[in-house]
Scaffold this active site. Structure first.
Site, PDB file in Angstrom:
ATOM      1  N   ASN A 212    -118.423  48.333  -5.133  1.00 61.27           N
ATOM      2  CA  ASN A 212    -119.761  48.112  -4.572  1.00 61.27           C
ATOM      3  C   ASN A 212    -119.689  47.015  -3.506  1.00 61.27           C
ATOM      4  OD1 ASN A 212    -120.108  45.475  -5.928  1.00 61.27           O
ATOM      5  ND2 ASN A 212    -120.084  46.745  -7.780  1.00 61.27           N
ATOM      6  N   ASP A 281    -121.316  50.374 -13.433  1.00 57.94           N
ATOM      7  CA  ASP A 281    -121.873  50.944 -14.668  1.00 57.94           C
ATOM      8  C   ASP A 281    -121.010  52.101 -15.170  1.00 57.94           C
ATOM      9  OD1 ASP A 281    -124.087  49.235 -14.832  1.00 57.94           O
ATOM     10  OD2 ASP A 281    -125.100  50.373 -13.251  1.00 57.94           O
ATOM     11  N   LYS A 291    -101.783  60.998  -6.693  1.00 54.32           N
ATOM     12  CA  LYS A 291    -102.889  61.210  -5.766  1.00 54.32           C
ATOM     13  C   LYS A 291    -103.511  62.599  -5.955  1.00 54.32           C
ATOM     14  CE  LYS A 291    -103.774  61.344  -0.882  1.00 54.32           C
ATOM     15  NZ  LYS A 291    -103.134  61.721   0.357  1.00 54.32           N
ATOM     16  N   PHE A 334    -128.345  38.610 -13.889  1.00 56.29           N
ATOM     17  CA  PHE A 334    -128.800  38.869 -12.517  1.00 56.29           C
ATOM     18  C   PHE A 334    -129.391  40.261 -12.410  1.00 56.29           C
ATOM     19  CE2 PHE A 334    -127.325  35.316  -9.927  1.00 56.29           C
ATOM     20  CZ  PHE A 334    -126.693  34.593 -10.921  1.00 56.29           C
ATOM     21  N   LYS A 348    -134.452  43.852 -17.924  1.00 55.84           N
ATOM     22  CA  LYS A 348    -133.060  43.402 -18.159  1.00 55.84           C
ATOM     23  C   LYS A 348    -133.046  42.196 -19.092  1.00 55.84           C
ATOM     24  CE  LYS A 348    -131.001  44.758 -13.689  1.00 55.84           C
ATOM     25  NZ  LYS A 348    -131.430  46.088 -13.686  1.00 55.84           N
ATOM     26  N   LYS A 352    -131.107  42.808 -22.433  1.00 56.18           N
ATOM     27  CA  LYS A 352    -129.784  42.169 -22.516  1.00 56.18           C
ATOM     28  C   LYS A 352    -129.877  40.786 -23.164  1.00 56.18           C
ATOM     29  CE  LYS A 352    -128.209  44.755 -18.513  1.00 56.18           C
ATOM     30  NZ  LYS A 352    -127.078  44.960 -17.638  1.00 56.18           N
TER      31      LYS A 352
HETATM   32  N1  CTP Z   1    -123.732  43.654 -16.089  1.00 57.06           N
HETATM   33  C1  CTP Z   1    -122.714  43.501 -16.979  1.00 57.06           C
HETATM   34  N2  CTP Z   1    -121.959  44.564 -17.349  1.00 57.06           N
HETATM   35  C2  CTP Z   1    -122.182  45.781 -16.856  1.00 57.06           C
HETATM   36  C3  CTP Z   1    -123.221  45.955 -15.940  1.00 57.06           C
HETATM   37  C4  CTP Z   1    -123.973  44.870 -15.563  1.00 57.06           C
HETATM   38  O1  CTP Z   1    -122.510  42.388 -17.429  1.00 57.06           O
HETATM   39  N3  CTP Z   1    -121.403  46.792 -17.226  1.00 57.06           N
HETATM   40  C5  CTP Z   1    -124.574  42.496 -15.739  1.00 57.06           C
HETATM   41  C6  CTP Z   1    -124.401  42.011 -14.329  1.00 57.06           C
HETATM   42  O2  CTP Z   1    -123.378  41.030 -14.231  1.00 57.06           O
HETATM   43  C7  CTP Z   1    -125.786  41.400 -14.048  1.00 57.06           C
HETATM   44  C8  CTP Z   1    -126.716  42.322 -14.801  1.00 57.06           C
HETATM   45  O3  CTP Z   1    -125.922  42.869 -15.850  1.00 57.06           O
HETATM   46  O4  CTP Z   1    -125.904  40.086 -14.570  1.00 57.06           O
HETATM   47  C9  CTP Z   1    -127.223  43.416 -13.934  1.00 57.06           C
HETATM   48  O5  CTP Z   1    -127.851  44.359 -14.723  1.00 57.06           O
HETATM   49  P1  CTP Z   1    -127.633  45.933 -14.518  1.00 57.06           P
HETATM   50  O6  CTP Z   1    -128.501  46.564 -15.542  1.00 57.06           O
HETATM   51  O7  CTP Z   1    -126.260  46.310 -14.483  1.00 57.06           O
HETATM   52  O8  CTP Z   1    -128.095  46.147 -13.106  1.00 57.06           O
HETATM   53  P2  CTP Z   1    -128.045  47.516 -12.506  1.00 57.06           P
HETATM   54  O9  CTP Z   1    -126.794  48.251 -12.800  1.00 57.06           O
HETATM   55  O10 CTP Z   1    -128.379  47.309 -11.079  1.00 57.06           O
HETATM   56  O11 CTP Z   1    -129.185  48.164 -13.375  1.00 57.06           O
HETATM   57  P3  CTP Z   1    -129.930  49.518 -13.178  1.00 57.06           P
HETATM   58  O12 CTP Z   1    -128.891  50.538 -12.968  1.00 57.06           O
HETATM   59  O13 CTP Z   1    -130.641  49.630 -14.471  1.00 57.06           O
HETATM   60  O14 CTP Z   1    -130.797  49.264 -12.017  1.00 57.06           O
END
Ligand code: CTP
Length: 416
Positions: A212, A281, A291, A334, A348, A352
């Site tokens: 990302n 995610d 490859k 975050f 969140k 979380k």
């Molecule tokens: N985070 C984490 N582990 C993951 C995904 C995210 O620790 N596998 C943490 C990030 O470091 C951040 C927060 O979760 O502190 C962000 O939340 P997240 O739900 O991942 O954000 P998005 O993926 O943007 O959520 P959504 O897809 O629900 O918009």
């Protein structure tokens, strides 16, 4: 590891006095505390201690002559003056103090001192009668009125045979004065802070991956700010655009899974956890070892969910609470969103189980991935706590750490 001067540049000016030998100890202490020390010696100083000694200790050439310009691309005294976070003159003779008070610029040190805008610290050393001479008293008062800080000489046996005031302050005293001036208050001293930064990389095959836009800048700014406030920082970082700051335990990881292991294994020691990394995610179900070759038909990528690190931290903290533990880490999560900031931030925070969410709208200019600045809102269990204007990422980090301190400070006796 406690290196309060990491990332700081200090000019050490040495003038011609018998206490010059103590400047070597001073230089060595400053280097061991993380400072980059640039030494300037007057001609008189070189009669008491050699530039080679100071070059070896500071690991940098020593400047003695204002006309000895070795690098044609810079003007050395201006370059050094601009780079300095602080200048310390130790020992400072009556003559060097007089030159400073009257703005003389006839050698490398006095010329640099006129060009410096950073704080100046002077540690005088001279005979007791010289120190008490009205001319010296006047000069010291004049400089003090201009904001120069003096580390007063000590009383004792002087090299000239007299017993009285005039002996150079001990290097340790000068060092604490420098640390106090440069590092300011260190409200997170003794606190262990774990910070994650950057994006993760999820491999598809040996030449392709999913990642990302995270640059790691926000996480690095947190690491610097926490370090500057005296915390012992562990920085776990994925894909980033720059090198991690000095003076922290930096751990490089690649995938979300690796970040999970690196974070969870270090969790029990932490007082504060700041999860600024952009963790993927999903990851490809299979990571091909060779490859993938193109085919005619549509290629679908089979993705599976990664473990949520922040969520796991929240659950772990809940379990500790249920076991009756009272010293629990403070968790900052975050949320990077493009719409409905408050709704998603609060979702969140609750899901979380973090103590604070730092949310930003990444579609705003001056906020989010890769930028030098950020525009964030902070949420706690009661909802919106604070909306910050556009600030540098370091200032955002400081404001967030201020809130964390306010929350945990009272019970831990930490003060800002
Ligand atoms: N985070 C984490 N582990 C993951 C995904 C995210 O620790 N596998 C943490 C990030 O470091 C951040 C927060 O979760 O502190 C962000 O939340 P997240 O739900 O991942 O954000 P998005 O993926 O943007 O959520 P959504 O897809 O629900 O918009």
């Amino acid at each position: 590891m406690d290196k309060p001067l990491t990332g700081k540049t200090i000019i050490l000016g040495i003038t011609g006095g018998i206490a010059g030998y103590k400047a070597a100890t001073l230089c060595s202490r400053l280097v061991s505390l993380g400072a980059a020390v640039r030494v300037i010696m007057t001609e008189g100083a070189t009669k008491f201690i050699t530039p080679l000694t100071l070059q070896t200790i500071s690991r940098h050439p020593v400047a003695t002559d204002v006309f000895d310009e070795r690098d044609a691309s810079i003007v050395q005294h201006i370059d050094w003056a601009d780079a300095a976070d602080l200048v310390v003159v130790a020992p400072a003779t009556a003559n060097s103090i007089a030159k400073m008070a009257h703005g003389l610029a006839d050698d490398m040190l006095s010329t640099t001192l006129l060009a410096v805008t950073a704080p100046i610290l002077v540690a005088p050393a001279m005979n007791v009668h010289m120190w008490e001479h009205p001319a010296v008293v006047d000069n010291v008062e004049k400089l003090a009125a201009r904001g120069v800080t003096f580390v007063e000489p000590g009383t004792g046996q002087l090299a000239c045979g007299y017993v009285g005031k005039g002996r150079l302050a001990e290097p340790d005293e000068i060092v604490s004065c420098i640390v106090e001036k440069i590092a300011g208050s260190r409200p997170l001293r003794g606190q262990r802070v774990l910070i994650t930064a950057g994006g993760t990389i999820e491999r598809i095959d040996p030449v392709r991956y999913i990642t990302n836009d995270s640059s790691g800048k926000m996480g690095f700014a947190f690491a610097e700010a926490a370090r500057d406030w005296g915390a012992e920082v562990t920085l776990i970082y994925g894909r980033v655009d720059s090198t991690p700051p000095q003076g922290v335990h930096a751990v490089s990881v690649t995938s979300a899974d690796e970040m999970y292991e690196a974070v969870m294994s270090r969790l029990p020691e932490q007082d504060i956890v700041i999860k600024s990394a952009a963790v993927a995610d999903y990851r490809p179900r299979l990571q091909e070892t060779t490859k993938i070759k193109k085919k005619d038909e549509v290629q679908a990528l089979d993705l599976v969910r990664n473990r949520d690190i922040l969520h796991s931290i929240g659950l772990w903290k809940e379990q500790l609470k249920q076991q009756g533990k009272t010293t629990l880490p403070f968790i900052v999560g975050f949320a990077a969103e493009t719409n409905d900031l408050e709704k998603y931030a609060m979702d969140k925070l609750n899901r979380k189980k973090c103590d604070l969410i730092v949310a930003n709208d990444v579609s705003q200019s001056g906020a989010g991935f890769g930028t030098e600045t950020n525009i964030v809102s902070l949420y706690d269990a009661d909802g919106l706590l604070l909306q910050l204007p556009q600030l540098s990422k370091k200032d955002v980090a400081k404001r967030v750490l201020d809130i964390v301190l306010a929350r945990i400070g009272a019970e831990k006796g930490l003060e800002r």
